[in-house]
Motif scaffolding. Structure first.
Motif: not given
Length: 74
Positions: A18-22, A30-39
């Protein structure tokens, strides 16, 4: 001489994933960190077959670790 090697446990390995993916995908969100978390959660669930409830916890832990060192949006 006793060479004892400790293999990381499942949760540690999946949190590292998960760390590597993030880190690898943070520039895409860049704008929507919630989308990164969900991804990242989706990646663990689909690609690595991590149970959904565990995936959320592991991504959260990885997210927190990264935030302590540097903000994701930096």
């Amino acid at each position: 001489m006793n060479n004892t090697h400790f293999a990381p446990d499942y949760r540690t390995c999946m949190q590292d994933a998960a760390h590597a993916y993030l880190l690898r995908h943070r520039a895409e969100y860049l704008v929507d960190s919630d989308r990164l978390f969900i991804s990242a959660e989706r990646h663990l669930i689909v690609a690595l077959e991590v149970p959904a409830s565990l995936a959320a916890k592991l991504v959260h832990l990885a997210w927190t670790d990264i935030q302590q060192v540097e903000p994701l949006s930096a």
